[in-house]
Design a protein around this motif. Structure first.
Motif: not given
Length: 239
Positions: A1-9, A30-44
């Motif tokens: 999973m990646l955060g906004i900053s990681d994705l931007g870079r 196409y993306l989904q956010q983990d409610p705890d870490s607030r990071k994103y991974s691929l969606g369904p």
């Protein structure tokens, strides 16, 4: 999973631009956010894209030998197309070595697009859409005259599509171009959904027969071919 900053870079965008893109992709699934870490991974929805690509490759790989056999058996050009909005896109096209030659001026090849409403394959694909989807596609279509017998009235087209659903095949009698006739049937996947259409095209300069004669000669081999392709894709007709 990646955060906004990681994705931007990773993509070379600033934080605000990345956030807008990510928000849109998340909204579309196409993306989904983990409610705890607030990071994103691929969606369904990414899975759907993958299956669509796999199915497209599978259809052409599976269908090729049957399309060529159908062309060799009938002596006429055989094509397969899928629906893309109000258009069809050719994904395979086979010619028989014994077919007669004639000039249609259409220059069709894999990747060619045509309006669905005035083609036999397009009518097959339109006919098997959900009613709301079909209405939207027809509303987005300019029913312009392309051949001497093009259907240009919305009500007449809807009647023709209902007949396609009932009979299981579509006839095009000089609706796309003068002198061109074709007969098309659906290809179904394992779920029973119509995912492609196959047609056999003839020209009056090669075979100036009645519509009834065309259907009588071509319907059985066309149905055999589409049934074989559908079976290879996992379709099992209900008893």
């Amino acid at each position: 999973m990646l955060g906004i900053s990681d994705l931007g870079r990773a993509v070379g965008l600033n934080r605000s631009t990345t956030y807008r893109y990510v928000a849109t992709l998340a909204k579309l699934g196409y993306l989904q956010q983990d409610p705890d870490s607030r990071k994103y991974s691929l969606g369904p929805r990414v899975v759907d894209l993958g299956f669509a690509a796999i199915n497209s490759m599978e259809i052409t790989r599976v269908a090729g030998p049957f399309l060529q056999a159908l062309s060799d058996e009938t002596g006429y050009t055989v094509s397969m197309a899928v629906l893309d909005g109000p258009d069809i896109v050719y994904v395979d096209r086979r010619r028989s070595g014994r077919a007669g030659t004639f000039a249609m001026g259409l220059h069709l090849h894999v990747g060619s697009r045509l309006p669905a409403y005035c083609t036999s394959m397009g009518k097959v694909l339109l006919a098997h859409q959900e009613p709301a989807v079909l209405r939207d596609l027809v509303d987005r279509t300019d029913l312009a005259r392309r051949g001497p017998k093009t259907i240009t009235a919305r009500e007449q087209l809807m009647v023709a599509l209902a007949r396609v659903r009932r009979t299981g095949f579509a006839l095009n009698d000089e609706e796309l171009a003068p002198g061109l006739r074709s007969l098309a049937a659906p290809v179904r996947d394992r779920s029973g959904a119509v995912v492609a259409a196959v047609n056999v095209a003839v020209h009056l300069t090669v075979w100036n027969a009645s519509v009834e004669s065309v259907m009588s000669r071509l319907e059985a081999p066309l149905r055999r071919a589409t049934t074989e392709i559908s079976t290879r894709l996992g379709h099992r007709p209900q008893a």
